[in-house]
Design a protein around this motif. Sequence first.
Motif, PDB file in Angstrom:
ATOM      1  N   ALA A  98       0.850  -1.193   0.000  1.00  0.00           N
ATOM      2  CA  ALA A  98       0.000   0.000   0.000  1.00  0.00           C
ATOM      3  C   ALA A  98       0.885   1.242   0.000  1.00  0.00           C
ATOM      4  O   ALA A  98       0.961   1.956   0.997  1.00  0.00           O
ATOM      5  CB  ALA A  98      -0.942  -0.001   1.205  1.00  0.00           C
ATOM      6  N   PRO A  99       1.555   1.505  -1.117  1.00  0.00           N
ATOM      7  CA  PRO A  99       2.473   2.652  -1.149  1.00  0.00           C
ATOM      8  C   PRO A  99       1.725   3.974  -0.980  1.00  0.00           C
ATOM      9  O   PRO A  99       0.693   4.193  -1.608  1.00  0.00           O
ATOM     10  CB  PRO A  99       3.123   2.554  -2.532  1.00  0.00           C
ATOM     11  N   ALA A 100       2.251   4.825  -0.134  1.00  0.00           N
ATOM     12  CA  ALA A 100       1.630   6.126   0.122  1.00  0.00           C
ATOM     13  C   ALA A 100       2.684   7.075   0.659  1.00  0.00           C
ATOM     14  O   ALA A 100       3.728   6.642   1.173  1.00  0.00           O
ATOM     15  CB  ALA A 100       0.483   5.985   1.128  1.00  0.00           C
TER      16      ALA A 100
ATOM     17  N   THR B 215       3.767   7.899  -8.991  1.00  0.00           N
ATOM     18  CA  THR B 215       2.839   8.975  -9.329  1.00  0.00           C
ATOM     19  C   THR B 215       1.825   9.100  -8.210  1.00  0.00           C
ATOM     20  O   THR B 215       1.197   8.104  -7.819  1.00  0.00           O
ATOM     21  CB  THR B 215       2.107   8.677 -10.652  1.00  0.00           C
ATOM     22  N   ALA B 216       1.672  10.302  -7.686  1.00  0.00           N
ATOM     23  CA  ALA B 216       0.713  10.528  -6.605  1.00  0.00           C
ATOM     24  C   ALA B 216      -0.704  10.591  -7.163  1.00  0.00           C
ATOM     25  O   ALA B 216      -0.949  11.235  -8.184  1.00  0.00           O
ATOM     26  CB  ALA B 216       1.049  11.828  -5.873  1.00  0.00           C
ATOM     27  N   ARG B 217      -1.612   9.920  -6.490  1.00  0.00           N
ATOM     28  CA  ARG B 217      -3.013   9.979  -6.883  1.00  0.00           C
ATOM     29  C   ARG B 217      -3.632  11.300  -6.426  1.00  0.00           C
ATOM     30  O   ARG B 217      -3.095  11.976  -5.547  1.00  0.00           O
ATOM     31  CB  ARG B 217      -3.776   8.802  -6.272  1.00  0.00           C
ATOM     32  N   GLU B 218      -4.755  11.628  -7.012  1.00  0.00           N
ATOM     33  CA  GLU B 218      -5.470  12.829  -6.598  1.00  0.00           C
ATOM     34  C   GLU B 218      -6.040  12.618  -5.192  1.00  0.00           C
ATOM     35  O   GLU B 218      -6.611  11.556  -4.905  1.00  0.00           O
ATOM     36  CB  GLU B 218      -6.600  13.147  -7.567  1.00  0.00           C
TER      37      GLU B 218
ATOM     38  N   VAL C 131      -1.421  10.602   0.370  1.00  0.00           N
ATOM     39  CA  VAL C 131      -2.165  10.029  -0.757  1.00  0.00           C
ATOM     40  C   VAL C 131      -1.487   8.734  -1.191  1.00  0.00           C
ATOM     41  O   VAL C 131      -0.305   8.501  -0.923  1.00  0.00           O
ATOM     42  CB  VAL C 131      -2.221  10.995  -1.968  1.00  0.00           C
ATOM     43  N   GLY C 132      -2.255   7.893  -1.854  1.00  0.00           N
ATOM     44  CA  GLY C 132      -1.694   6.668  -2.404  1.00  0.00           C
ATOM     45  C   GLY C 132      -0.802   6.970  -3.596  1.00  0.00           C
ATOM     46  O   GLY C 132      -0.921   8.004  -4.254  1.00  0.00           O
ATOM     47  N   LEU C 133       0.102   6.048  -3.877  1.00  0.00           N
ATOM     48  CA  LEU C 133       1.034   6.186  -4.991  1.00  0.00           C
ATOM     49  C   LEU C 133       0.843   5.032  -5.970  1.00  0.00           C
ATOM     50  O   LEU C 133       0.635   3.879  -5.557  1.00  0.00           O
ATOM     51  CB  LEU C 133       2.483   6.177  -4.495  1.00  0.00           C
ATOM     52  N   ASP C 134       0.928   5.333  -7.246  1.00  0.00           N
ATOM     53  CA  ASP C 134       0.974   4.301  -8.279  1.00  0.00           C
ATOM     54  C   ASP C 134       2.434   4.105  -8.672  1.00  0.00           C
ATOM     55  O   ASP C 134       3.137   5.077  -9.017  1.00  0.00           O
ATOM     56  CB  ASP C 134       0.152   4.730  -9.500  1.00  0.00           C
ATOM     57  N   LEU C 135       2.885   2.862  -8.623  1.00  0.00           N
ATOM     58  CA  LEU C 135       4.286   2.558  -8.889  1.00  0.00           C
ATOM     59  C   LEU C 135       4.445   1.915 -10.258  1.00  0.00           C
ATOM     60  O   LEU C 135       3.627   1.096 -10.672  1.00  0.00           O
ATOM     61  CB  LEU C 135       4.843   1.619  -7.816  1.00  0.00           C
ATOM     62  N   ALA C 136       5.529   2.284 -10.931  1.00  0.00           N
ATOM     63  CA  ALA C 136       5.845   1.685 -12.228  1.00  0.00           C
ATOM     64  C   ALA C 136       7.333   1.354 -12.235  1.00  0.00           C
ATOM     65  O   ALA C 136       8.157   2.169 -11.780  1.00  0.00           O
ATOM     66  CB  ALA C 136       5.518   2.651 -13.362  1.00  0.00           C
TER      67      ALA C 136
ATOM     68  N   LEU D 172       4.160   5.704   8.117  1.00  0.00           N
ATOM     69  CA  LEU D 172       4.699   5.409   6.800  1.00  0.00           C
ATOM     70  C   LEU D 172       6.221   5.375   6.824  1.00  0.00           C
ATOM     71  O   LEU D 172       6.843   6.209   7.472  1.00  0.00           O
ATOM     72  CB  LEU D 172       4.242   6.485   5.794  1.00  0.00           C
ATOM     73  N   PRO D 173       6.839   4.401   6.149  1.00  0.00           N
ATOM     74  CA  PRO D 173       6.187   3.420   5.279  1.00  0.00           C
ATOM     75  C   PRO D 173       5.517   2.266   6.036  1.00  0.00           C
ATOM     76  O   PRO D 173       4.697   1.556   5.468  1.00  0.00           O
ATOM     77  CB  PRO D 173       7.355   2.890   4.445  1.00  0.00           C
TER      78      PRO D 173
END
Length: 326
Positions: A105-107, A130-133, A145-150, A293-294
């Motif tokens: 649950a990256p944030a 990338t930070a979510r809205e 906020v949650g993060l999308d990881l690539a 966090l983390p």
Amino acid sequence: MLMELSDEAAEFGRTALRALEAAGGDELVQTAEREPARRAELVVPVLDDLGAWDLDPRGSADELEAAAALCRAAGWWAVPYPVAERLCRPAGGDADALVVVAPAAPAAAVAGLDLRLAAVTLDGRRYAATAREPDVPARKSAFVVGLDLAPLAGEPAGEDAEAAAVGDVALGLVLGCWTLLGMLDRAMALTRTYILEREQFGQPLARFQGVQFQLTDAEVERAGVAELAGYALWSVEAGLPEAVDDALALRLAAVEAAETVFRVTHQLHGAMGFCDETTLSWLSRYSLPPRRLPLGRSATQEALASRLGRRGLTGIFGPNAVTGAA
């Protein structure tokens, strides 16, 4: 091994404290919560003037210590900006900030900031993030906020890359703990002032033995974190292979100490300590992201135990403790 910051780093920290106070001090986080779009505007010019982004914590011991002092100052004022994360930015300029994350649950507390983010997990895997809205007001989220990881394209492999990733984890954890240490410093300072000024039954609260015992317990916890923070910083500086172990041990101690410090300081302030009229309320609320966090307390303990297995720590509290000074 030197546990104290250099005179130059300590003075830089004091300069940062004064600069942040002149920029608004406690008003910084309060204004940012009311007007989240102004987060960067409120803080970044002060940090620019201090030369914060000229620091290279990976470059030299002096700059690493100055970065730690800056994080502690930011914690004192609960600065609503990811100072530690920006100081940890990866070498090469591909990202503006680096966050240590849990893969499940990256944030991170980066809501609403125009930053290029990189992320690293505790096992050293690197990602573009990338930070979510944000979908929760800052008052309830403290900007988390949650993060999308690539996966990073062309990520180098080999021993050098692995060592760099481990260094990222240790540096990110340690500087984050220096921020939390600054919050503990402030919580204790606020409470000392309160119990000296507040009277009950015709005398200051500080005269009551029960109050003295509680505050002493909290101070022992805070002072212990300060000692461990110095050691873990030295471990990162020296490039020790167990630097991540030391960073996790520091994080566990810091999270445990925060539970004690904020419990005691809230108890001594009474119901007032949970009202926004008191600085402690704001400080306590914005201490939650660095405490959770983390990983929170239990997950940090599990991660440390998993890394150590049956070998134990090798630092100042381990069987092979370093007793000399360098």
